[in-house]
Design an enzyme around this catalytic site. Sequence first.
Site, PDB file in Angstrom:
ATOM      1  N   HIS A 166     -10.175  -5.651   9.964  1.00 42.96           N
ATOM      2  CA  HIS A 166     -10.879  -5.355   8.537  1.00 42.96           C
ATOM      3  C   HIS A 166     -12.007  -4.929   8.863  1.00 42.96           C
ATOM      4  CE1 HIS A 166      -7.408  -8.189   7.851  1.00 42.96           C
ATOM      5  NE2 HIS A 166      -7.615  -7.643   6.456  1.00 42.96           N
ATOM      6  N   GLU A 209       0.892  -1.333  -0.013  1.00 41.70           N
ATOM      7  CA  GLU A 209      -0.299   0.152   0.071  1.00 41.70           C
ATOM      8  C   GLU A 209       0.875   1.249  -0.115  1.00 41.70           C
ATOM      9  OE1 GLU A 209      -0.602  -2.604   1.813  1.00 41.70           O
ATOM     10  OE2 GLU A 209      -2.736  -3.283   1.329  1.00 41.70           O
TER      11      GLU A 209
END
Lengths: 331, 312
Positions: free
Chosen positions: A129, A60
């Site tokens: 998450h 990322e």
Amino acid sequence: MRSITLSQAVNEAIAEEMRRDETVFLIGEDVAEAGTPFKVTSGLVEEFGTGRVIDTPIAEPGFSGLAVGAAMTGARPIVDLMFGDFLFLVMDQLCNQAAKAHYMSGGKLNVPMVLRTNLGATRRSAAQHSQSLHALVAHIPGLKVAMPSSAYEAKGLMKTAIRDNNPVVIFEDKLMYQDKAPVPEEEFLIPFGEANILREGRDVTLIGTSSMRQVCEAAAEMLAGDGISAEVIDPRTIVPLDAATLLESVKKTSRAIVVDEGHQNFGTTAEIAARISEKAFYHLDAPVIRMGAMDVPVPFSPALEDLTVPTPEKVAESARRIVAGELIHAL
Amino acid sequence: MPSEVKMPQLGMNQDSAVIVSWLKAAGEKVAAGEAIFEVETDKATVEVEAAADGFLAGIRAPEGADVPVGDVIAMIVDREAEVGEHESAATAPDGPAEAPPTQPAPVPSPAPEPNEAEVAAPFTTVPSAIAAGRILASPLAKRVASEQGIDLAALRASGVSEPIHAGDLARAHAGGLSILSARVEGGALAALLERSEGASRTALFAAFAASAWRAAVEDAAVSIAIRGLDGSITPYPADAGADAALSLIDLCDTRLDSFAPAGGTPALAAAREGDAFLLTLSFNEDRLPFPTAAALLDAIAARVENPIRQLL
């Protein structure tokens, strides 16, 4: 009007903007071949090719930094961050670089980048998450933050985000990807900083971001059965925030409940509640109530996870109490 | 070990209380659980008990002082001989900013009366309006009250419970009307009306009111204006003049509860509440003093409850 899912709405917005402007490209993990785990970008690689729909390694910070540089030099990247929780990985690229480049360069550089990611618990995805981290980025000057509450908003806000010359973070609720809503076939954009009044009311203003809009609408329906008339407002973007519409509503109803799926402490609800308390203080007949997610890591246990988020029942209960004039601070 | 006597927290939102009286003097023996002083909060007067056995010493707050919750106002010492020690600390002329003297006073006096001028030093006696505590009202209620000249303290005194909200201000409309209400068993009156054919309930209320007026207000015939739901006004008795001293409205056949018309004339409203009658008297205290109004409504209520009184 046709109804499409939130997934399809985002897909359409990206495809339309990529057709309109060849500098727009999409980059992220699994955006091309897999079309993301939520199947939002399916079909785009077939139309635009792997040069504009770019699969990346699991890195990322790398691909976010790449996008910031591309944006500075004339491209309009859309960065796909698979889960909102991964924002922590790109904080420097986003908050130190993208948000400040225009200022640090004396206005010579722009970063017209969109970072699209998600929020929302109750998907049984556990603590890493399931977070709703929009308050983190809303805190940083230089970033705009959009929170679509249905397929209609998802499309209109995404198109506006792509055309904006500043970095925009757009949070979709990962539980709403399959939810359908009427979305016009013809092109439309939703301007930033314009709240949407979904239901007019007299007794209390319910302000709900993202999927909390539906929670507020359901609560308003329950309250109507008790003779309490609730106004429901979706801010649509929290940066910029359409405070004027919220204040106007609260001045009318004299009560407000702010509902958001981020953690309650130091969160979006706190910011909005504080603005109302400051700017509409002498119009308030009850304390402004914050309803955010419980201040705990999101539990994996479904029974526990469900307890951490605001529900229509909880919102309606709070509304009943402030409308009845309960002494809230003593509770 | 000497123990401290502190001003207790007696109400949820109370931050101070006024000492009404000391029930024990300095030097007096006290037992745990025995009342040692009385305090007044905005709601009630309460006796405060000693937490320990011993002798009361070092009274620092005189009667009438408004003392913040948690402040030490006296000590309870184990032995009578220690009383003087604390007494001298409390009466030190330099007040609380000064460290207490380290030397014990040479001669302990058995039960000295606290010298008011000296012991008052640590506390200031505040005006009663402030001593009565802050009024809990919403920002909107405060603003509207200030715009309309409504006295929130008077509203609270009239029985509106805190926190006061904007909706409660309706009770204070019409420029300072006071409202009294009574709920009266209606069985006897209903039975009377059933048995006496052609009897008018409204006329009966008027007769009760006139008789109660004679008993509670002044011993003279009163003229009553009976207001109809259609806006009509019927004088009672029929030959009464236009200047009514009391107005009456009968809401028993409607879903309405009460009616407090603007203006200064006392107004009586009668409504049904299940089998009972709800009587509401709205009045201006300048024209009908509260004790008289209370006596009047009570007398009317007594007659509605037991119509036989009317015949006596």
